[in-house]
Design an enzyme around this catalytic site. Structure first.
Site, short mmCIF file in Angstrom:
data_model
loop_
_atom_site.label_atom_id
_atom_site.label_comp_id
_atom_site.label_asym_id
_atom_site.label_seq_id
_atom_site.Cartn_x
_atom_site.Cartn_y
_atom_site.Cartn_z
N HIS A 139 -3.94 -2.94 6.49
CA HIS A 139 -4.09 -1.81 5.53
C HIS A 139 -5.61 -1.32 5.90
O HIS A 139 -6.26 -1.89 6.77
CB HIS A 139 -4.61 -2.33 4.17
N ASP A 216 -7.11 -11.13 4.78
CA ASP A 216 -6.64 -10.14 3.47
C ASP A 216 -5.49 -10.76 2.85
O ASP A 216 -4.48 -10.57 3.28
CB ASP A 216 -6.31 -8.71 4.25
N GLN A 219 -2.03 -8.78 -0.81
CA GLN A 219 -0.54 -8.90 -0.92
C GLN A 219 0.13 -10.45 -1.07
O GLN A 219 1.22 -10.35 -1.21
CB GLN A 219 0.35 -8.10 -0.17
N LYS A 242 -3.95 -6.68 -8.64
CA LYS A 242 -2.28 -7.24 -7.66
C LYS A 242 -1.89 -8.43 -8.34
O LYS A 242 -1.05 -8.88 -7.77
CB LYS A 242 -2.67 -7.04 -6.33
#
Ligand SMILES: Cc1ncc(COP(=O)(O)O)c(C=O)c1O
Length: 422
Positions: A139, A216, A219, A242
């Site tokens: 990202h 990261d 997600q 999220k």
């Protein structure tokens, strides 16, 4: 909505989740809405998830009866709010299986967590000629902070390539290491492709060369159990919004010995031990990295979200989402002119696709009129779009409250788009 209704009956598999899906859906008030007169089918969970009543009520109660600024007050409410904030830190630590709650830094989100590491760790460890390893599926949040650092320091970025399925090439990864490699920063799950990366192995390969790894987890954290000790990563970042929690709050996990050796990221109140015009000394982690008034209610709300998903069980959530992914992959693959972008063997519940002859934005707009929320664009991952030779994709991303019937609605919507643009 029954998970077994309609087209779903054609597909065998564990369609019944190990939790009460109907009850879970009722926990999310927004899912009752109609959009353009149609029941909302919310499939934009990779961008942000909806909030359960447990989180909404916690925020409301906290503001109504427990709120004050933290750490600085001797009065009752300040102590109550401080306890709530620090208890949130402990719950995040347990959620990630961190060894110590001092390893949990509250930040604004994944983006800020990565900027913090790039700025603090990066500025002290990355110099001219040094190298930072990133992957081809990052990202922008896990590219740009490193680019800024590398431009400033005269360092360079090395990129792990991927195959046509969207899987990282680990042999190439291995070859990228040199005596100048200072850090690896890689995503746990790709937001644009859904690929779940073999983080444990990648960390092992980096550590063999003494190189730390930032993961990261934006997600990943809401969709499967994360154990930072098992992964052995040095840093792990995720965002509250999220994970069914509030926006404006997120987490940086850092191994204590790493955080202890790092200089502050921002200066201000809360992060100091003593201040004079001659010399300031800094607080220990995590407070060293939490300058100013933090997102107090956000942290408390995030802990409520963590309690909520933990009560359902991350393994049960992962099993349900795996079923949705398999079902949705099978159904979308049947649609003429649809191409899935990202077909890795290990995937999370993200389906990026293109419908030939139709721009992703048109796909998104027509689906919206059917009450279906998907994302269309480059998903803040332009290098991924370039790699797959598309300007944009439409992306359906699933969460614990989605059903097979919603996949059916999506399929009917895509068929409608195809017919409109025939
Ligand atoms: C893989 C990944 N990393 C980082 C981010 C940035 O997260 P945030 O905007 O919450 O900081 C996102 C958001 O979509 C993401 O998907």
């Amino acid at each position: 909505m029954s998970p077994l209704g309609g087209e779903a009956a054609r597909f065998p598999g564990p369609a019944v989740p190990t939790y009460d899906l109907q009850q879970v859906r009722e926990d999310f008030p927004i899912l009752e809405q109609k959009i353009h007169g149609k029941p909302l089918v919310y499939l934009d969970n990779a961008a942000s998830t909806q909030k359960p009543r447990a989180v909404i009520d916690t925020l409301s109660r906290f503001y109504a009866s427990e709120y004050a600024n933290i750490h600085r007050g001797v009065h009752f409410l300040s102590e109550v709010a401080t306890k709530a904030f620090e208890s949130a830190r402990e719950r995040v630590a347990r959620f990630l299986n961190a060894r110590d709650s001092r390893e949990i830094v509250f930040v604004r989100g994944t983006t800020e967590a990565i900027n913090l590491v790039a700025s603090s760790y990066g500025r002290t460890h990355v110099g001219p000629g040094d190298e930072v390893i990133l992957s081809a599926m990052e990202h922008h949040s896990n590219i740009v902070p490193w680019q800024i650092l590398c431009e400033e320091r005269g360092a360079r970025i090395c990129v792990v390539p991927m195959n046509d399925a969207g899987e990282l090439l680990l042999d190439e990864y291995e070859r990228l290491f040199s005596s100048r490699t200072r850090i690896v920063a890689v995503t746990h799950v790709s937001n644009a492709l859904g690929t779940r990366n073999p983080i444990r192995r990648m960390v092992e390969m980096a550590h063999r060369r003494g190189v730390p790894v930032l993961v990261d987890g934006a997600q990943a954290a809401a969709h499967a159990r994360v154990d930072v000790q098992e992964l052995d990563c040095d840093f792990y970042a995720f965002s509250g919004h999220k994970l069914y929690g509030p926006s404006g709050v997120g987490v940086l996990y850092g191994k204590l010995e790493r955080l202890e050796a790092m200089p502050p990221y921002q200066g201000g109140g809360e992060m100091i031990r003593t201040v004079s015009f001659e010399k300031t000394t800094y607080a220990d982690p995590p407070h060293r990295f939490e300058a100013g008034t933090p997102c107090i209610a956000g942290a408390v709300g995030l802990a409520a979200a963590i309690d909520y998903v933990s009560a359902i069980g991350l393994d049960a959530i992962a099993a349900h989402e795996r079923d949705l992914l398999e079902y949705a992959t099978a159904r979308l693959s049947e649609i003429d002119r649809v191409r899935l972008v990202g077909t890795a063997r290990e995937k999370a519940c993200v389906l990026s696709f293109v419908l030939s002859g139709v721009h992703a934005h048109d796909v998104g707009t027509v689906l919206d009129h059917e009450g279906i929320a998907v994302r269309a664009g480059h998903h803040c991952a332009q290098p991924v779009m370039d790699r797959f030779g598309v300007p944009a994709t439409a992306r359906a991303s699933f969460a614990l409250y989605n059903t097979r019937e919603e996949v059916d609605v999506l399929v009917r919507g895509i068929v409608k788009v195809r017919e409109m643009f025939a």
